[in-house]
Every structure is written in C-alpha cells, then in structure tokens.
Design a protein around this motif. Structure first.
Motif: not given
Length: 246
Positions: A4-31
């Motif tokens: 069964s998939p993880p509970a919704l709070p855990r999935r939302a946390a994964a989306e938060f962390i993943g999106t934050a990391a992705l944007v940090a990569v995009i913006v950081g590499s641009g800087i």
C-alpha cells in the motif's frame, strides 16, 4: 504482493522535499553559471545539464513514495487520467490533489530561497527578468504539452520505470528547443520569481506563464488521448467498471 502507498502526509512531505530540492538545483545552478561565464550558451548548457541530472535523480529517489510529481501540472493531469481507476472517494482524491499542490508550491519557494542563501545572496529578492512576450508563452505551452505527453505516454505503454531518464531527458532538451526555457511547472515558476538570477522570472510574468502551462497541460492530455485512446498500461482496452453495470 503489492504494498500500500505511504500515508498522505508522508507523500505530501515527499513532494515538498522533492520540489524544494529540484528548484534549489535549478536556481543554484543558474546562480553558479552566472558567476562562471558571461557566455549565455555556456550558462544555458550548465543549467540544462544540472537541471536534467537533478530531476532524474529526484524522480528515481522519490518516485516510489509519492510518484515524484514535483509539479501541479503533473498532479492535475494524473488525477484526471486516473479518476476512474481508483476506489478512493472523490473527496479523498481532491484532498490528495490539494495536499500535493500545496506542498509543491511551498517547496518551490523554499528551494529558491535556499539556493539564494547557499550562494550568500539575500533571500527574498524578487526576480526582474520579464517573460511575458507571446512567443515565450507559446514556447511554454509547447514545453508543458510535451512533458504531459511524456508522463502520460510512459504510463499508457506500461513503462513508468523509464520516467527518471525520459522525463529528465525531455526537460533537458526542452530547455534548449523552446523559446521559454521550459519551466513547464507552475510551482517552479513561482519559486523562480524569488531569485533575481539567470533562471528568474519577474513576478508580473508568473500568471501568464502559469496560464500557458495549464493550456499546455490540456494540449498534452489531448495528444495523449489521440495517440493512446483509453487503453491501459497493458495495451488492452480498459474493462468496464462493474459498478456501472446492471
């Protein structure tokens, strides 16, 4: 046996962390690219390579937890295409969509501010690069349509495991072949408004970019429907829902 998939709070946390990391990569590499070269081609190449590699790794790492959407467009298109495939109530599906999109938006802003802080810049400076020209919006719609088509296509042909390579490869290419730079992500677009750098977008251009992305999402879903119809991952037509018979 399918887990069964993880509970919704855990999935939302994964989306938060993943999106934050992705944007940090995009913006950081641009800087970083800004500080290393004044050649726009070199900066674009460095940013595209880092963004594609970072995205592929994050999809591989977080995909088993939340699906690694990192993008409201992906979340909305997946919700719509799977709306008849789950026994979950409409209320439950709606709660998941809202949780995912809220986590993605918050994560994107957090990632941009983190990248600014890592390079010793004062976090919170608004971007000043306007991106509202019509040809840029057309490019953004095309970029987003292609992304949705890739995601939907992989699922329809039963090859979702190729997502880390296919999605990352597409985004890396689209950064080059579209006039807009292929943001293709309303959450990342919002986050990039918080960085006055090579990858930034002026806040006033965010609504028009988001509108172009939503239009591109619709176009991508239409294209997926034209190419794959209602066939499931196995290549066989979907079976009728037994709850609708009688």
């Amino acid at each position: 046996m399918r887990m069964s998939p993880p509970a919704l709070p855990r999935r939302a946390a994964a989306e938060f962390i993943g999106t934050a990391a992705l944007v940090a990569v995009i913006v950081g590499s641009g800087i970083r690219a800004d500080s290393l070269s004044q050649d726009i081609g070199v900066r674009l190449l460095a940013n595209a390579a880092a963004s594609a590699l970072g995205l592929g790794l994050l999809i591989a790492l977080i995909g088993p937890l939340s699906g690694a959407h990192f993008n409201p467009v992906v979340t909305l298109s997946e919700w719509w295409s799977r709306r008849d495939e789950s026994d979950e109530s409409d209320e439950g599906k709606g709660r998941e969509v809202l949780a995912y999109i809220g986590a993605q938006l918050a994560g994107a802003v957090t990632g941009a501010l983190l990248a600014e802080a890592m390079f010793g810049r004062a976090p919170g400076a608004w971007a000043t690069e306007p991106r509202s020209a019509l040809h840029l919006l057309l490019g953004e719609a095309v970029a987003t349509a292609g992304l949705v088509l890739v995601v939907q296509g992989l699922r329809r042909i039963g090859r979702p495991g190729l997502a880390p390579v296919a999605v990352a490869g597409y985004i890396g290419a689209a950064i080059w072949f579209t006039s807009s730079g292929s943001f293709a992500n309303p959450a990342a677009t919002l986050g990039r408004a918080f960085s006055d750098s090579f990858t930034g977008i002026a806040p006033g251009s965010v609504p028009s970019y988001a509108a172009a992305q939503l239009l591109g999402m619709l176009l991508g879903m239409v294209l997926a429907g034209v190419l794959y119809g209602t066939r499931g991952p196995s290549g066989e037509p979907k079976s009728p829902d037994p709850r609708r018979t009688g």
